[in-house]
Design a protein around this motif. Sequence first.
Motif: not given
Length: 138
Positions: A48, A62-63, A66-67, A70, A91-93, A128, A130
């Motif tokens: 992160l 961000s889309q 996140t991938k 991960c 994972v969230h951003i 972020g 995770a």
Amino acid sequence: MDSEAGQENEPHHDDNAQLAVTMENTYQMGPCRRMPIPTVTDILKDVLTNYLHEAKYEVEWSQTMTKTICEVIRARVKDLMIPRYRIVVLVHIGQLTGQSMKISSRCLWDASNDTFASYSFKNSSLFGLATVYAVYLE
């Protein structure tokens, strides 16, 4: 008889088909080695921080990020070679605009064998979070 109609009745062979691997029972009911949570937390912190340190929040970015994060986390945790654990990475951003946010999860859990690690990161533009879930496969 039409040549096309005759071909439809013939069995089709897939060249890419894989043979099923049959494994014998181990009768192992618990892990021989548990997931090292401090090590996984260090991986989360490292990934992160490296990916989000100087980043500015953008929706499209961000889309995809996140991938990417991960996949990197999952690969690094799998490199620890802890047998018989299923690894789930979330994972969230999000953008920092003074709002609050609560993230929760529910799982069917065996507290003696299953575990998780989580780390949150924040800079001036984004946050972020995770989380890695390690679920033991009996």
